[in-house]
Design a protein around this motif. Sequence first.
Motif, mmCIF file in Angstrom:
data_model
loop_
_atom_site.group_PDB
_atom_site.id
_atom_site.type_symbol
_atom_site.label_atom_id
_atom_site.label_comp_id
_atom_site.label_asym_id
_atom_site.label_seq_id
_atom_site.Cartn_x
_atom_site.Cartn_y
_atom_site.Cartn_z
ATOM 1 N N THR A 64 -31.819 12.477 -31.923
ATOM 2 C CA THR A 64 -32.664 12.585 -32.816
ATOM 3 C C THR A 64 -34.195 12.243 -32.759
ATOM 4 O OG1 THR A 64 -33.074 12.055 -35.232
ATOM 5 C CG2 THR A 64 -32.354 10.389 -34.069
ATOM 6 N N LYS A 109 -27.843 13.950 -39.665
ATOM 7 C CA LYS A 109 -27.164 14.913 -39.919
ATOM 8 C C LYS A 109 -25.986 15.217 -38.892
ATOM 9 C CE LYS A 109 -29.663 16.215 -43.707
ATOM 10 N NZ LYS A 109 -30.080 17.669 -43.694
ATOM 11 N N ASN A 148 -31.971 10.198 -42.541
ATOM 12 C CA ASN A 148 -32.105 11.701 -42.068
ATOM 13 C C ASN A 148 -30.876 12.348 -41.160
ATOM 14 O OD1 ASN A 148 -34.660 12.074 -43.563
ATOM 15 N ND2 ASN A 148 -35.845 11.507 -41.706
ATOM 16 N N LYS A 156 -24.652 15.235 -44.494
ATOM 17 C CA LYS A 156 -25.024 13.823 -44.136
ATOM 18 C C LYS A 156 -23.852 13.272 -43.632
ATOM 19 C CE LYS A 156 -29.189 13.247 -46.472
ATOM 20 N NZ LYS A 156 -30.402 12.754 -45.921
ATOM 21 N N VAL A 189 -35.066 5.220 -42.393
ATOM 22 C CA VAL A 189 -35.393 6.481 -42.511
ATOM 23 C C VAL A 189 -34.701 7.442 -41.414
ATOM 24 C CG1 VAL A 189 -37.471 6.551 -41.169
ATOM 25 C CG2 VAL A 189 -37.453 8.070 -42.996
ATOM 26 N N ASP A 190 -34.403 7.002 -40.294
ATOM 27 C CA ASP A 190 -33.930 7.820 -39.341
ATOM 28 C C ASP A 190 -32.235 7.949 -39.701
ATOM 29 O OD1 ASP A 190 -36.231 8.298 -37.769
ATOM 30 O OD2 ASP A 190 -36.040 6.365 -37.296
ATOM 31 N N GLN A 234 -39.167 9.346 -37.164
ATOM 32 C CA GLN A 234 -39.828 9.872 -38.041
ATOM 33 C C GLN A 234 -41.404 9.426 -38.046
ATOM 34 O OE1 GLN A 234 -38.677 11.274 -41.926
ATOM 35 N NE2 GLN A 234 -40.133 10.012 -42.986
ATOM 36 N N ASN A 263 -27.114 16.005 -35.519
ATOM 37 C CA ASN A 263 -27.713 14.925 -34.597
ATOM 38 C C ASN A 263 -26.686 13.993 -33.780
ATOM 39 O OD1 ASN A 263 -29.709 14.437 -37.565
ATOM 40 N ND2 ASN A 263 -30.352 15.037 -35.498
#
Length: 263
Positions: A133, A117, A115, A165, A111-112, A136, A120
């Motif tokens: 970062t 971008k 996410n 992304k 998930v990290d 989550q 980060n």
Amino acid sequence: KYNLSDISIKEITPMFITDFELYLRTTCKCGFNTTAKFMQFFKRIILIARNNGILIGDPFASYKIRLEKVDRGYLSEDEIKIILKKKMVSERLEQVRDVFIFSCFSGLAYVDVANLKEDNIRKSFDGNLWIITKRQKTNTDVNVPLLDIPKMILEKYKGKLPDGKVLPIISNQKLNAYLKEIADVCGIKKNLTFHCLRHTFATTTTLAKGVPIETVSKMLGHTNIETTQIYARITNNKISNDMQGLDKKFVGIEKIYKEVSMK
């Protein structure tokens, strides 16, 4: 069994607790550790009720929650090299391989990574690029210096993906299905999943190379060392490296033994 849609927390008994465990194991077909986790959540609710004066006794007093030790898989350095060298038959497999290898060298969970971008990835106090970062799952800070391999992977996809992304992400389910395909074509017999990469980062990428476990724990975003110890294995190779040269530090004692044994 109880013919109720709800039950008062004051009516929870030790028998109810063992019945609930049996229900999880049989009707719900939960595994041993999954059942134990549900029982931990259940016990936490009972503890909150006791702390707030709702309950006097503890129905969990004689109930022991046990977790089975699970040997979670990780990739060795040789297996990482095999995956890197293998010519992938499709662009999709190549992208999945890149994302997987990126996380083997950064330790980020699925998930990290999903996410992640461009914002980060930035220079830190030492002038080098870092991943900066938050996890989550726990909302803890994660700061990881970028190694050369993940840098090259990021460069490969720079400016080619939408919405800022940095990596070509697909669903976790599809990703794991493709990873099993990659394991097959590479001749790797391990159950390759995306979560395997965090264990690989902890064991092969960092700990085996001499990075202290406290540093590994911080980079993984763990809140305690015990969690990191589940992820990081002490390999025989590390034991061998750590023990090299130790004999030289006992020269004095060796001389004493030789003198005594010669008498």
